[in-house]
Design a protein around this motif. Structure first.
Motif, PDB file in Angstrom:
ATOM      1  N   ARG A  42      -0.914  10.443 -11.166  1.00  0.00           N
ATOM      2  CA  ARG A  42      -2.121   9.907 -11.821  1.00  0.00           C
ATOM      3  C   ARG A  42      -3.340  10.114 -10.927  1.00  0.00           C
ATOM      4  O   ARG A  42      -3.462   9.488  -9.882  1.00  0.00           O
ATOM      5  CB  ARG A  42      -1.958   8.411 -12.091  1.00  0.00           C
ATOM      6  N   HIS A  47      -7.651   4.534  -6.922  1.00  0.00           N
ATOM      7  CA  HIS A  47      -6.632   5.158  -6.081  1.00  0.00           C
ATOM      8  C   HIS A  47      -5.721   6.034  -6.912  1.00  0.00           C
ATOM      9  O   HIS A  47      -5.251   5.623  -7.969  1.00  0.00           O
ATOM     10  CB  HIS A  47      -5.772   4.094  -5.378  1.00  0.00           C
ATOM     11  N   SER A  49      -2.235   7.657  -7.795  1.00  0.00           N
ATOM     12  CA  SER A  49      -0.875   7.140  -7.632  1.00  0.00           C
ATOM     13  C   SER A  49       0.137   8.208  -8.024  1.00  0.00           C
ATOM     14  O   SER A  49      -0.153   9.138  -8.781  1.00  0.00           O
ATOM     15  CB  SER A  49      -0.665   5.862  -8.444  1.00  0.00           C
ATOM     16  N   PHE A  51       4.440   8.672  -8.858  1.00  0.00           N
ATOM     17  CA  PHE A  51       5.710   8.033  -9.165  1.00  0.00           C
ATOM     18  C   PHE A  51       6.815   9.043  -8.889  1.00  0.00           C
ATOM     19  O   PHE A  51       6.801  10.146  -9.434  1.00  0.00           O
ATOM     20  CB  PHE A  51       5.737   7.543 -10.610  1.00  0.00           C
ATOM     21  N   ALA A  65       6.823   3.755  -6.654  1.00  0.00           N
ATOM     22  CA  ALA A  65       5.385   3.887  -6.904  1.00  0.00           C
ATOM     23  C   ALA A  65       4.705   4.078  -5.550  1.00  0.00           C
ATOM     24  O   ALA A  65       4.915   3.277  -4.634  1.00  0.00           O
ATOM     25  CB  ALA A  65       4.850   2.640  -7.591  1.00  0.00           C
ATOM     26  N   VAL A  66       3.909   5.131  -5.438  1.00  0.00           N
ATOM     27  CA  VAL A  66       3.248   5.455  -4.178  1.00  0.00           C
ATOM     28  C   VAL A  66       1.744   5.473  -4.405  1.00  0.00           C
ATOM     29  O   VAL A  66       1.253   6.131  -5.322  1.00  0.00           O
ATOM     30  CB  VAL A  66       3.727   6.823  -3.649  1.00  0.00           C
ATOM     31  N   GLU A  67       1.005   4.748  -3.577  1.00  0.00           N
ATOM     32  CA  GLU A  67      -0.443   4.670  -3.697  1.00  0.00           C
ATOM     33  C   GLU A  67      -1.107   5.550  -2.646  1.00  0.00           C
ATOM     34  O   GLU A  67      -0.746   5.519  -1.470  1.00  0.00           O
ATOM     35  CB  GLU A  67      -0.897   3.220  -3.535  1.00  0.00           C
ATOM     36  N   LEU A  68      -2.093   6.313  -3.102  1.00  0.00           N
ATOM     37  CA  LEU A  68      -2.864   7.179  -2.217  1.00  0.00           C
ATOM     38  C   LEU A  68      -4.294   6.665  -2.144  1.00  0.00           C
ATOM     39  O   LEU A  68      -4.606   5.602  -2.662  1.00  0.00           O
ATOM     40  CB  LEU A  68      -2.857   8.621  -2.729  1.00  0.00           C
ATOM     41  N   GLY A 103       8.065   0.728  -3.498  1.00  0.00           N
ATOM     42  CA  GLY A 103       6.713   1.247  -3.497  1.00  0.00           C
ATOM     43  C   GLY A 103       6.227   1.402  -2.076  1.00  0.00           C
ATOM     44  O   GLY A 103       6.840   0.889  -1.135  1.00  0.00           O
ATOM     45  N   GLY A 105       2.680   2.980   0.618  1.00  0.00           N
ATOM     46  CA  GLY A 105       1.416   3.646   0.885  1.00  0.00           C
ATOM     47  C   GLY A 105       1.706   5.058   1.377  1.00  0.00           C
ATOM     48  O   GLY A 105       2.504   5.260   2.303  1.00  0.00           O
ATOM     49  N   PHE A 106       1.082   6.020   0.778  1.00  0.00           N
ATOM     50  CA  PHE A 106       1.316   7.439   1.068  1.00  0.00           C
ATOM     51  C   PHE A 106       0.994   7.802   2.510  1.00  0.00           C
ATOM     52  O   PHE A 106      -0.012   7.382   3.057  1.00  0.00           O
ATOM     53  CB  PHE A 106       0.443   8.285   0.131  1.00  0.00           C
TER      54      PHE A 106
END
Length: 131
Positions: A42, A47, A49, A51, A65-68, A103, A105-106
């Motif tokens: 996404r 941010h 994201s 998956f 789930a990984v947040e960038l 999940g 943080g990238f």
């Protein structure tokens, strides 16, 4: 007059600060490596994201789930909305969520098919000697 201006100034500067959330939910002292397949990428504000269906030996893949960072920051580092696609095989390093949920943080991603390494911070590019 000053009684009106001061509260307005305080509110004006407080609103943007409260709109951004912290990355304190991730454990920077730990790194987890996920080997798997991109389910969804996404490219949205605030941010980006990702998956990932992470391989889990002897069981079904686990959805992480990984947040960038923001699309703007990633664009400056060479990313585009087409950098990743569903079905891409990847190895992803994340700082996991402190609460144990799937999940994180990238930190870094490697595309299995090409060996291309994607990072989300300039300091990581400089560390890898890519700049």
């Amino acid at each position: 007059m000053h009684k009106i201006i001061l509260p307005l100034l305080v509110f004006a500067f407080a609103a943007p600060a409260s709109a951004h959330h912290s990355f304190a939910m991730f454990d920077p002292a730990r790194t987890v490596t996920l080997n798997g397949t991109i389910k969804e990428f996404r490219w949205v504000n605030p941010h980006v994201s990702l998956f990932v269906l992470a391989d889990h030996p002897g069981a079904a893949p686990e959805l992480w789930a990984v947040e960038l960072t923001s699309p703007g920051n990633l664009t400056r580092l060479g990313w585009t909305r087409k950098s990743l696609a569903p079905g891409d095989k990847v190895t992803v390093e994340v700082n996991p969520l402190r609460d144990g949920q799937k999940g994180g943080g990238f930190r870094k991603l490697t595309l299995v098919s090409t060996g291309q390494v994607l990072v989300a911070r300039l300091i990581d590019i400089e560390k890898n000697g890519e700049r």
